[in-house]
Design a protein around this motif. Structure first.
Motif, PDB file in Angstrom:
ATOM      1  N   VAL A   7       0.847  -1.193   0.000  1.00 18.06           N
ATOM      2  CA  VAL A   7       0.000   0.000   0.000  1.00 18.06           C
ATOM      3  C   VAL A   7       0.883   1.243   0.000  1.00 18.06           C
ATOM      4  O   VAL A   7       1.798   1.357   0.820  1.00 18.06           O
ATOM      5  N   THR A   8       0.593   2.177  -0.923  1.00 20.89           N
ATOM      6  CA  THR A   8       1.346   3.416  -1.043  1.00 20.89           C
ATOM      7  C   THR A   8       0.395   4.603  -0.898  1.00 20.89           C
ATOM      8  O   THR A   8      -0.645   4.633  -1.545  1.00 20.89           O
ATOM      9  N   LEU A   9       0.778   5.574  -0.090  1.00 18.00           N
ATOM     10  CA  LEU A   9      -0.005   6.800   0.062  1.00 18.00           C
ATOM     11  C   LEU A   9       0.340   7.727  -1.100  1.00 18.00           C
ATOM     12  O   LEU A   9       1.484   8.131  -1.248  1.00 18.00           O
ATOM     13  N   VAL A  10      -0.646   8.030  -1.946  1.00 18.40           N
ATOM     14  CA  VAL A  10      -0.386   8.831  -3.143  1.00 18.40           C
ATOM     15  C   VAL A  10      -0.951  10.246  -3.047  1.00 18.40           C
ATOM     16  O   VAL A  10      -0.558  11.111  -3.814  1.00 18.40           O
ATOM     17  N   LYS A  11      -1.883  10.488  -2.123  1.00 17.41           N
ATOM     18  CA  LYS A  11      -2.436  11.826  -1.917  1.00 17.41           C
ATOM     19  C   LYS A  11      -2.273  12.197  -0.447  1.00 17.41           C
ATOM     20  O   LYS A  11      -2.369  11.351   0.434  1.00 17.41           O
ATOM     21  N   SER A  12      -2.080  13.471  -0.194  1.00 12.15           N
ATOM     22  CA  SER A  12      -1.871  13.967   1.157  1.00 12.15           C
ATOM     23  C   SER A  12      -3.123  13.803   2.012  1.00 12.15           C
ATOM     24  O   SER A  12      -4.242  13.837   1.514  1.00 12.15           O
ATOM     25  N   MET A  13      -2.904  13.668   3.311  1.00 10.30           N
ATOM     26  CA  MET A  13      -4.032  13.584   4.228  1.00 10.30           C
ATOM     27  C   MET A  13      -4.420  14.957   4.777  1.00 10.30           C
ATOM     28  O   MET A  13      -5.327  15.063   5.601  1.00 10.30           O
ATOM     29  N   ILE A  14      -3.800  16.013   4.277  1.00  8.08           N
ATOM     30  CA  ILE A  14      -4.145  17.374   4.699  1.00  8.08           C
ATOM     31  C   ILE A  14      -5.569  17.684   4.258  1.00  8.08           C
ATOM     32  O   ILE A  14      -5.950  17.448   3.116  1.00  8.08           O
ATOM     33  N   GLY A  15      -6.371  18.191   5.168  1.00 13.34           N
ATOM     34  CA  GLY A  15      -7.750  18.562   4.872  1.00 13.34           C
ATOM     35  C   GLY A  15      -8.723  17.399   4.866  1.00 13.34           C
ATOM     36  O   GLY A  15      -9.890  17.574   4.540  1.00 13.34           O
ATOM     37  N   ARG A  16      -8.266  16.221   5.211  1.00  9.48           N
ATOM     38  CA  ARG A  16      -9.139  15.039   5.257  1.00  9.48           C
ATOM     39  C   ARG A  16      -9.747  14.902   6.648  1.00  9.48           C
ATOM     40  O   ARG A  16      -9.175  15.359   7.635  1.00  9.48           O
ATOM     41  N   PRO A  17     -10.885  14.236   6.747  1.00 10.86           N
ATOM     42  CA  PRO A  17     -11.510  14.025   8.067  1.00 10.86           C
ATOM     43  C   PRO A  17     -10.596  13.224   9.000  1.00 10.86           C
ATOM     44  O   PRO A  17      -9.785  12.394   8.552  1.00 10.86           O
ATOM     45  N   GLU A  18     -10.732  13.468  10.288  1.00 11.70           N
ATOM     46  CA  GLU A  18      -9.883  12.815  11.284  1.00 11.70           C
ATOM     47  C   GLU A  18     -10.010  11.291  11.223  1.00 11.70           C
ATOM     48  O   GLU A  18      -9.034  10.571  11.437  1.00 11.70           O
ATOM     49  N   VAL A  51     -10.094   4.410   2.528  1.00  7.64           N
ATOM     50  CA  VAL A  51      -9.226   5.483   2.021  1.00  7.64           C
ATOM     51  C   VAL A  51      -8.719   5.170   0.610  1.00  7.64           C
ATOM     52  O   VAL A  51      -7.634   5.576   0.230  1.00  7.64           O
ATOM     53  N   SER A  52      -9.526   4.464  -0.160  1.00 10.82           N
ATOM     54  CA  SER A  52      -9.096   4.023  -1.490  1.00 10.82           C
ATOM     55  C   SER A  52      -8.765   5.181  -2.422  1.00 10.82           C
ATOM     56  O   SER A  52      -7.987   5.022  -3.355  1.00 10.82           O
ATOM     57  N   HIS A  53      -9.346   6.354  -2.170  1.00  8.92           N
ATOM     58  CA  HIS A  53      -9.086   7.521  -3.011  1.00  8.92           C
ATOM     59  C   HIS A  53      -7.745   8.187  -2.671  1.00  8.92           C
ATOM     60  O   HIS A  53      -7.291   9.066  -3.391  1.00  8.92           O
ATOM     61  N   LEU A  54      -7.093   7.732  -1.600  1.00 12.92           N
ATOM     62  CA  LEU A  54      -5.820   8.307  -1.180  1.00 12.92           C
ATOM     63  C   LEU A  54      -4.637   7.369  -1.362  1.00 12.92           C
ATOM     64  O   LEU A  54      -3.491   7.813  -1.307  1.00 12.92           O
ATOM     65  N   VAL A  55      -4.904   6.086  -1.567  1.00 13.76           N
ATOM     66  CA  VAL A  55      -3.829   5.098  -1.624  1.00 13.76           C
ATOM     67  C   VAL A  55      -3.861   4.297  -2.921  1.00 13.76           C
ATOM     68  O   VAL A  55      -4.869   4.272  -3.631  1.00 13.76           O
ATOM     69  N   LYS A  56      -2.734   3.651  -3.195  1.00  9.24           N
ATOM     70  CA  LYS A  56      -2.637   2.700  -4.300  1.00  9.24           C
ATOM     71  C   LYS A  56      -2.239   1.369  -3.674  1.00  9.24           C
ATOM     72  O   LYS A  56      -1.278   1.307  -2.901  1.00  9.24           O
ATOM     73  N   ALA A  57      -2.995   0.329  -3.976  1.00 11.59           N
ATOM     74  CA  ALA A  57      -2.743  -0.980  -3.372  1.00 11.59           C
ATOM     75  C   ALA A  57      -2.442  -2.014  -4.445  1.00 11.59           C
ATOM     76  O   ALA A  57      -3.101  -2.061  -5.482  1.00 11.59           O
ATOM     77  N   GLU A  58      -1.420  -2.831  -4.199  1.00 17.62           N
ATOM     78  CA  GLU A  58      -1.049  -3.926  -5.097  1.00 17.62           C
ATOM     79  C   GLU A  58      -1.014  -5.211  -4.287  1.00 17.62           C
ATOM     80  O   GLU A  58      -0.376  -5.267  -3.248  1.00 17.62           O
ATOM     81  N   GLU A  59      -1.694  -6.229  -4.799  1.00 17.44           N
ATOM     82  CA  GLU A  59      -1.726  -7.513  -4.102  1.00 17.44           C
ATOM     83  C   GLU A  59      -0.548  -8.368  -4.549  1.00 17.44           C
ATOM     84  O   GLU A  59      -0.251  -8.461  -5.736  1.00 17.44           O
ATOM     85  N   LYS A  60       0.109  -8.971  -3.575  1.00 16.76           N
ATOM     86  CA  LYS A  60       1.214  -9.882  -3.862  1.00 16.76           C
ATOM     87  C   LYS A  60       0.828 -11.266  -3.349  1.00 16.76           C
ATOM     88  O   LYS A  60       0.575 -11.430  -2.162  1.00 16.76           O
ATOM     89  N   PRO A  61       0.750 -12.263  -4.227  1.00 16.32           N
ATOM     90  CA  PRO A  61       0.368 -13.610  -3.778  1.00 16.32           C
ATOM     91  C   PRO A  61       1.456 -14.232  -2.911  1.00 16.32           C
ATOM     92  O   PRO A  61       2.619 -13.825  -2.956  1.00 16.32           O
ATOM     93  N   ASP A  62       1.050 -15.209  -2.109  1.00 15.71           N
ATOM     94  CA  ASP A  62       1.995 -15.932  -1.267  1.00 15.71           C
ATOM     95  C   ASP A  62       2.988 -16.687  -2.134  1.00 15.71           C
ATOM     96  O   ASP A  62       2.609 -17.309  -3.123  1.00 15.71           O
ATOM     97  N   GLU A  63       4.251 -16.625  -1.774  1.00 13.55           N
ATOM     98  CA  GLU A  63       5.280 -17.334  -2.521  1.00 13.55           C
ATOM     99  C   GLU A  63       5.412 -18.769  -1.990  1.00 13.55           C
ATOM    100  O   GLU A  63       5.482 -18.983  -0.787  1.00 13.55           O
TER     101      GLU A  63
END
Length: 65
Positions: A7-18, A51-63
């Motif tokens: 999971v990567t945070l791609v948008k700032s949390m400034i101005g977002r609800p607590e 928070v899907s509008h603020l993050v980018k998520a990539e699934e990694k399968p079990d090795e």
């Protein structure tokens, strides 16, 4: 549903609800472009949904070893 999620945070949390800020902090995301690897469990999936509008998520399968 095993493995991990990157999971990567791609948008700032400034101005977002607590509530959204607390979800991001709970996942360990504090700064823009920070990436964390989390376990793929339903509670983490729910946090990503909130928070899907603020993050980018990539699934990694079990090795297989």
């Amino acid at each position: 549903m095993t493995g991990t999620i990157k999971v990567t945070l791609v948008k700032s949390m400034i101005g977002r609800p607590e509530k959204q800020r607390k979800v991001l902090r709970g996942m360990g995301l504090t700064k823009c472009n920070k990436t964390v690897v989390l376990e793929n469990i339903p509670s983490i999936r729910g946090m990503i949904n909130k928070v899907s509008h603020l993050v980018k998520a990539e699934e990694k399968p079990d090795e297989v070893k």
